[in-house]
Design a protein around this motif. Structure first.
Motif, PDB file in Angstrom:
ATOM      1  N   GLU A 157       0.840  -1.201   0.000  1.00  0.00           N
ATOM      2  CA  GLU A 157       0.000   0.000   0.000  1.00  0.00           C
ATOM      3  C   GLU A 157       0.875   1.251   0.000  1.00  0.00           C
ATOM      4  O   GLU A 157       1.532   1.580   0.982  1.00  0.00           O
ATOM      5  N   THR A 158       0.883   1.956  -1.111  1.00  0.00           N
ATOM      6  CA  THR A 158       1.563   3.239  -1.216  1.00  0.00           C
ATOM      7  C   THR A 158       0.539   4.359  -1.016  1.00  0.00           C
ATOM      8  O   THR A 158      -0.645   4.096  -0.786  1.00  0.00           O
ATOM      9  N   LEU A 159       0.979   5.595  -1.117  1.00  0.00           N
ATOM     10  CA  LEU A 159       0.065   6.719  -0.899  1.00  0.00           C
ATOM     11  C   LEU A 159      -1.046   6.740  -1.933  1.00  0.00           C
ATOM     12  O   LEU A 159      -2.190   7.119  -1.622  1.00  0.00           O
ATOM     13  N   ASN A 160      -0.738   6.353  -3.170  1.00  0.00           N
ATOM     14  CA  ASN A 160      -1.780   6.301  -4.188  1.00  0.00           C
ATOM     15  C   ASN A 160      -2.842   5.265  -3.840  1.00  0.00           C
ATOM     16  O   ASN A 160      -4.051   5.527  -3.944  1.00  0.00           O
ATOM     17  N   ILE A 161      -2.411   4.068  -3.460  1.00  0.00           N
ATOM     18  CA  ILE A 161      -3.350   3.017  -3.099  1.00  0.00           C
ATOM     19  C   ILE A 161      -4.147   3.412  -1.854  1.00  0.00           C
ATOM     20  O   ILE A 161      -5.359   3.163  -1.756  1.00  0.00           O
ATOM     21  N   TYR A 162      -3.470   4.041  -0.903  1.00  0.00           N
ATOM     22  CA  TYR A 162      -4.132   4.472   0.329  1.00  0.00           C
ATOM     23  C   TYR A 162      -5.219   5.509   0.030  1.00  0.00           C
ATOM     24  O   TYR A 162      -6.355   5.406   0.540  1.00  0.00           O
ATOM     25  N   ALA A 163      -4.898   6.512  -0.789  1.00  0.00           N
ATOM     26  CA  ALA A 163      -5.890   7.539  -1.136  1.00  0.00           C
ATOM     27  C   ALA A 163      -7.050   6.939  -1.927  1.00  0.00           C
ATOM     28  O   ALA A 163      -8.217   7.316  -1.717  1.00  0.00           O
ATOM     29  N   TYR A 164      -6.742   6.011  -2.814  1.00  0.00           N
ATOM     30  CA  TYR A 164      -7.804   5.351  -3.592  1.00  0.00           C
ATOM     31  C   TYR A 164      -8.751   4.598  -2.666  1.00  0.00           C
ATOM     32  O   TYR A 164      -9.977   4.656  -2.828  1.00  0.00           O
TER      33      TYR A 164
ATOM     34  N   LEU B 283     -10.652  13.011   3.916  1.00  0.00           N
ATOM     35  CA  LEU B 283      -9.351  12.433   4.258  1.00  0.00           C
ATOM     36  C   LEU B 283      -8.566  12.066   3.007  1.00  0.00           C
ATOM     37  O   LEU B 283      -7.349  12.269   2.936  1.00  0.00           O
ATOM     38  N   SER B 284      -9.252  11.507   2.019  1.00  0.00           N
ATOM     39  CA  SER B 284      -8.581  11.146   0.773  1.00  0.00           C
ATOM     40  C   SER B 284      -7.990  12.374   0.085  1.00  0.00           C
ATOM     41  O   SER B 284      -6.847  12.343  -0.401  1.00  0.00           O
ATOM     42  N   SER B 285      -8.736  13.457   0.058  1.00  0.00           N
ATOM     43  CA  SER B 285      -8.232  14.690  -0.554  1.00  0.00           C
ATOM     44  C   SER B 285      -7.022  15.219   0.199  1.00  0.00           C
ATOM     45  O   SER B 285      -6.082  15.749  -0.394  1.00  0.00           O
TER      46      SER B 285
END
Length: 307
Positions: A262-269, A280-282
């Motif tokens: 899980e990277t930041l992209n996967i986490y935000a997705y 939170l995603s934003s």
């Protein structure tokens, strides 16, 4: 006796025509620049706004302005955010370092003409043809612990099967390998273009002075190639930071059952589409955006030679 005539005063139309002619390069580019600016500014502004609210469930649902509360929540999240940031840094630095070394080695091999050179170049560029999702699915099958070809090859030489993508410790290095396999050719293209543009005189002078191949590369070729190397690092590092397709195609939601990739992209997705926590995603996306902009700024300054 002749009477001197005063120069005719320019009309407003003539003045504008002269001004437009003097600034024509900006006028022709202005529509495209305005369009691109709107495409960038509006999404960023909207994401910043969402990051300051408690938006959840739907972006059209009523939400309250909560200021920097989301930022404090994310920056103090040691369970998901900071581990994801660490994996993002590890993925980017490792993949970039290996790709730069391999890319330079391959570019140096392709620098001088040899028999079958065109076929070798075509073979090296083949990984760039497929989309990242297709590449991820292909390697997912290859690394399957039960029917994958990778474990079959290991069995031929007496090595026990490896977990590859299914292992908690091995999943992230395996995805890094996939990224290296696909994107090293891009580094080769950039560096090879830089090598072919170099003058041969410095290398010949070093050869006459008795420098060996390593000395000529380290003290002559590499310093001359630094602007091109920095461009390659800039382009690839930004792209590696944003890697999503390969990770999602190989591990799915959350970067695996234990969030191992899980990277930041996967986490935000996941925050957006799995939990519908748009505020939170934003916030994660804005912080990620600031990281990318900072890296771009530092590398650009380094390329220009400013301290």
């Amino acid at each position: 006796m002749s009477v001197a005539t005063a120069p005719a005063r320019k009309t407003a139309g003539q003045s504008f025509s002269d001004w437009a002619n003097a600034h024509r390069k900006w006028l022709f580019a202005a529509p495209a620049m305005i369009f691109v600016g709107i495409l960038i500014i509006f999404p960023v502004a909207w994401t910043v706004y969402l990051s300051l609210t408690d938006a959840s469930g739907s972006v059209r649902a009523d939400s309250d302005f909560i200021g920097l509360e989301n930022y404090l929540s994310v920056l103090t999240d040691t369970d998901r955010f900071w581990p994801a940031a660490g994996r993002t840094a590890y993925f980017t630095v490792t993949a970039l370092a290996v790709e730069m070394v391999l890319g330079m080695c391959i570019a140096l091999l392709l620098w001088r003409p040899f028999r079958g050179e065109k076929w070798v170049r075509v073979a090296i560029l083949l990984p760039l043809v497929a989309t990242p999702v297709a590449v991820g699915m292909m390697w997912r099958l290859i690394f399957d612990p039960n029917i994958g070809f990778a474990n079959q090859m290991l069995g031929w030489v007496g090595i026990p099967p490896q977990p590859w993508l299914s292992g908690v410790e091995s999943a992230l290095p395996t995805t890094i390998f996939i990224d290296i396999w696909q994107w090293t050719p891009m580094i080769v293209l950039i560096l090879l273009a830089g090598l072919t543009s170099l003058s041969e005189e410095p290398d010949e002078a070093a050869r006459i002075d008795g420098a060996n191949a390593w000395q000529r590369f380290w003290y002559v070729t590499l310093p001359l190639m630094m602007p091109t190397v920095i461009v390659a690092v800039l382009l690839r590092s930004i792209d590696a930071l944003k890697t999503f397709d390969i990770l999602y195609a190989t591990k799915g939601k959350g970067g695996g059952s234990f969030n191992e990739v899980e990277t930041l992209n996967i986490y935000a997705y996941g925050l957006s589409f799995d939990y519908n926590k748009y505020g939170l995603s934003s916030t994660v996306l804005i912080l990620f955006f600031l990281i990318i902009v900072s890296i771009m700024f530092l590398l650009t300054r380094r390329r220009k030679g400013t301290p």
